[in-house]
Design a protein around this motif. Structure first.
Motif, PDB file in Angstrom:
ATOM      1  N   SER A 100       0.805  -1.069  -0.041  1.00 18.03           N
ATOM      2  CA  SER A 100       0.182  -0.158  -0.016  1.00 18.03           C
ATOM      3  C   SER A 100       0.795   1.188  -0.283  1.00 18.03           C
ATOM      4  CB  SER A 100      -0.971   0.032   1.215  1.00 18.03           C
ATOM      5  OG  SER A 100      -1.872  -0.989   1.242  1.00 18.03           O
ATOM      6  N   LEU A 101       2.002   1.329  -0.735  1.00 18.60           N
ATOM      7  CA  LEU A 101       2.743   2.314  -1.051  1.00 18.60           C
ATOM      8  C   LEU A 101       1.918   3.808  -1.197  1.00 18.60           C
ATOM      9  CD1 LEU A 101       5.717   0.829  -3.170  1.00 18.60           C
ATOM     10  CD2 LEU A 101       5.367   0.814  -0.542  1.00 18.60           C
ATOM     11  N   GLY A 102       2.387   4.793  -0.397  1.00 10.76           N
ATOM     12  CA  GLY A 102       1.721   5.998  -0.609  1.00 10.76           C
ATOM     13  C   GLY A 102       0.314   6.078  -0.042  1.00 10.76           C
ATOM     14  N   TYR A 103      -0.304   4.923   0.377  1.00 10.77           N
ATOM     15  CA  TYR A 103      -1.825   4.967   0.924  1.00 10.77           C
ATOM     16  C   TYR A 103      -1.961   5.482   2.451  1.00 10.77           C
ATOM     17  CZ  TYR A 103      -6.620   3.808   1.932  1.00 10.77           C
ATOM     18  OH  TYR A 103      -7.679   3.579   2.570  1.00 10.77           O
ATOM     19  N   THR A 104      -2.619   6.069   2.452  1.00  6.58           N
ATOM     20  CA  THR A 104      -3.015   6.848   3.728  1.00  6.58           C
ATOM     21  C   THR A 104      -4.612   6.888   4.054  1.00  6.58           C
ATOM     22  OG1 THR A 104      -3.225   9.112   3.575  1.00  6.58           O
ATOM     23  CG2 THR A 104      -1.127   8.130   4.231  1.00  6.58           C
ATOM     24  N   ALA A 157       7.464   1.312 -11.888  1.00  4.40           N
ATOM     25  CA  ALA A 157       6.164   0.746 -11.430  1.00  4.40           C
ATOM     26  C   ALA A 157       5.750   0.996 -10.088  1.00  4.40           C
ATOM     27  CB  ALA A 157       6.133  -0.429 -11.756  1.00  4.40           C
ATOM     28  N   LEU A 158       6.585   0.823  -9.252  1.00  3.97           N
ATOM     29  CA  LEU A 158       6.414   1.304  -8.010  1.00  3.97           C
ATOM     30  C   LEU A 158       6.003   2.763  -7.626  1.00  3.97           C
ATOM     31  CD1 LEU A 158       9.175  -1.017  -6.059  1.00  3.97           C
ATOM     32  CD2 LEU A 158       6.815  -1.251  -5.745  1.00  3.97           C
ATOM     33  N   ILE A 159       6.687   3.355  -8.280  1.00  5.78           N
ATOM     34  CA  ILE A 159       6.528   5.035  -8.310  1.00  5.78           C
ATOM     35  C   ILE A 159       5.136   5.478  -8.648  1.00  5.78           C
ATOM     36  CG2 ILE A 159       7.122   7.116  -9.192  1.00  5.78           C
ATOM     37  CD1 ILE A 159       9.116   6.462  -7.324  1.00  5.78           C
ATOM     38  N   ALA A 160       4.656   4.788  -9.750  1.00  2.25           N
ATOM     39  CA  ALA A 160       3.385   5.152 -10.279  1.00  2.25           C
ATOM     40  C   ALA A 160       2.252   4.746  -9.473  1.00  2.25           C
ATOM     41  CB  ALA A 160       3.334   4.253 -11.578  1.00  2.25           C
ATOM     42  N   ILE A 161       2.277   3.298  -8.766  1.00  2.00           N
ATOM     43  CA  ILE A 161       1.439   2.925  -7.803  1.00  2.00           C
ATOM     44  C   ILE A 161       1.419   3.765  -6.470  1.00  2.00           C
ATOM     45  CG2 ILE A 161       0.776   1.094  -6.389  1.00  2.00           C
ATOM     46  CD1 ILE A 161       0.297   0.452  -9.306  1.00  2.00           C
ATOM     47  N   MET A 162       2.619   4.130  -5.901  1.00  2.00           N
ATOM     48  CA  MET A 162       2.576   5.071  -4.998  1.00  2.00           C
ATOM     49  C   MET A 162       2.101   6.272  -5.092  1.00  2.00           C
ATOM     50  SD  MET A 162       6.011   6.328  -2.975  1.00  2.00           S
ATOM     51  CE  MET A 162       6.347   7.849  -4.033  1.00  2.00           C
TER      52      MET A 162
END
Length: 467
Positions: free
Chosen positions: A151-155, A357-362
């Motif tokens: 859940s990268l970047g998710y709050t 890809a990780l950056i975009a998802i975050m």
């Protein structure tokens, strides 16, 4: 206690400079810059300067937080400090984004025209490109999965941002829209896939016309070569200042967000390392499916993996990559040189695969964009095609992230990844290891498929590199 030394609209809103603490914080940043400059003058390696910048950024950020007792809400002078620190980080990010369009254009055209006249290598080249891009696609999927798992970047406070302009488009229209009707507009809107298509067509057109107009096409190739060198020179000049940006970006993020920011980015670091390990396992699986001993492949790849991990440079590792392929793995010289070189400039599994890809998802999590099958399919396409337009230089991953965010229509949110850029040295090591492993894997598979691989050399566990 009020510590204002300047008052009035000019100081408060225009200069953002009202407290003496702000002046001291700016002075501390400039001292840090001076230290980096002295290290640069002493020819200290870029990697060490990056780690030094990382350390100073942490010290500055935590030091300022410590002075306030780690308050949840930043004080006015802390907000002012973050604004001034943001000046340097934001300028660096703007310079990086400025280079994306020219870098992608000249890189793609150069890749295409470089194949001109190599009649005995097209088969190897296209197979090599396929495997480099195929493994990059797998890396992208791994990045997507890990980004969602962690859940990268998710709050829980995440709110959708300007989602009403994002209309659902069917798959056919999505592919049709990849081809730009106006290349100038595509460049202006950072339509990276459209730019890649246009650039590839220019390169193919130049190759087709070379026999009919050798003089004119020769001049064009020299122009592209010159532009490539100029753009790369400008890129390297800007990347050289990345240690300064690391200090500003990291300290600003810690000042603005405190310890939670560090805890949040720890999930990103863990995701990158897990993604790199998974990619190594996939590389081993792919070579084993081609009838190659996975144990011998690992044994003969370890030195290259470690070199990539410690040097953080795919290009810097290239001589060892080629030597290992030819002398220890029995790969033919032509395959090793061509695919080894291609693998250091395109289809990099780490820097241009799972990392963007990780950056975009975050970023999607941070701004509340709903992610569906179309989003993921588009992301894989953008990552794979965009990986062709990056170069094997320090800062490649930053450029790749910029390309992917722009290709996904998220370019305006690039500043949100400042904290990730600030801890770049920590995550660059596993990224580079995945890059060089992808090159080794692609070269071995292609040579095995084409029947050029000397299996007697590969199957000899005691063969070593020549002095």
């Amino acid at each position: 206690m009020d510590t204002k030394i300047f008052t009035g609209n000019f100081f408060e809103n225009y200069l953002s400079l009202t407290h003496y603490q702000t002046l001291f914080a700016i002075a501390a940043l400039l001292i840090s810059f001076y230290i980096i400059k002295k290290l640069q003058d002493k020819k200290v390696s870029f990697s060490l300067r990056m780690f030094a910048g990382l350390g100073m950024g942490i010290v500055l950020g935590l030091g300022i937080q410590c002075l306030t007792g780690f308050q949840k809400e930043p004080l006015i002078w802390m907000q002012e400090t973050a604004t001034w620190y943001g000046l340097f980080g934001r300028i660096f990010i703007s310079f990086i984004r400025m280079l994306v369009i020219p870098l992608v254009f000249v890189s793609i055209v150069k890749v295409i025209i470089d194949f001109s006249g190599q009649k005995d290598l097209p088969k190897i080249a296209f197979r090599g490109i396929f495997w480099l891009l195929f493994t990059t696609g797998i890396a992208c999927i791994i990045g997507i999965l890990l980004g969602n798992i962690f859940s990268l970047g998710y709050t829980h406070n995440t709110l959708p941002i300007e989602l009403k302009g994002r209309e659902m488009t069917n798959l056919v229209d999505t592919f049709v829209n990849l081809v730009p009707s106006n290349i100038v507009s595509a460049m202006n809107t950072e339509n990276i896939i459209g730019l890649v298509i246009f650039s590839a067509l220019i390169g193919l057109g130049a190759n087709r016309m070379e026999k009919k107009n050798p003089e004119a096409i020769g001049l064009f190739k020299k122009l592209i070569e010159g532009l490539y060198k100029i753009v790369m020179s400008v890129t390297m000049t800007i990347i050289k200042y990345m240690p300064y940006a690391v200090i500003a970006l990291l300290s600003k993020t810690i000042i603005s967000n405190g310890i939670p920011a560090i805890m949040e980015v720890s999930g990103f670091v863990l995701s990158v390392y897990i993604a790199a390990i998974l990619m190594l396992l996939i590389h081993v699986l792919l070579v084993s499916l081609h009838g190659i001993s996975p144990l011998l492949f690992v044994k003969k790849s370890v030195e290259v993996w470690l070199m990539g991990f410690t040097s953080r440079s795919s290009v810097g590792t290239l001589p060892l990559t080629i030597a290992t392929l030819t002398e220890r793995m029995g790969v033919s010289s032509g395959t090793a040189n061509l695919i080894g070189s291609l693998g250091s400039t395109m289809g990099m599994n780490g820097c241009a695969g799972f990392f963007p890809a990780l950056i975009a998802i975050m970023v999607a999590h941070m701004i509340g964009i709903p992610m569906d099958a179309q989003f993921y399919i588009m992301l894989v396409i953008v990552v794979v095609i965009g990986s062709i337009g990056v170069a094997g230089i320090p800062g490649t991953a930053t450029i790749a992230a910029t390309i992917v965010l722009s290709g996904m229509g998220l370019g305006e949110y690039f500043p949100l990844i400042g904290m990730v850029l600030a801890i770049d040295p920590i995550i660059d090591m596993p990224r580079t290891m995945a890059n060089v492993s992808g090159s080794l894997t692609s070269a071995v598979i292609v040579d095995k498929e084409t029947g050029n691989m000397n299996m007697n050399i590969f199957n000899d566990p005691d063969v070593i590199l020549k002095d």
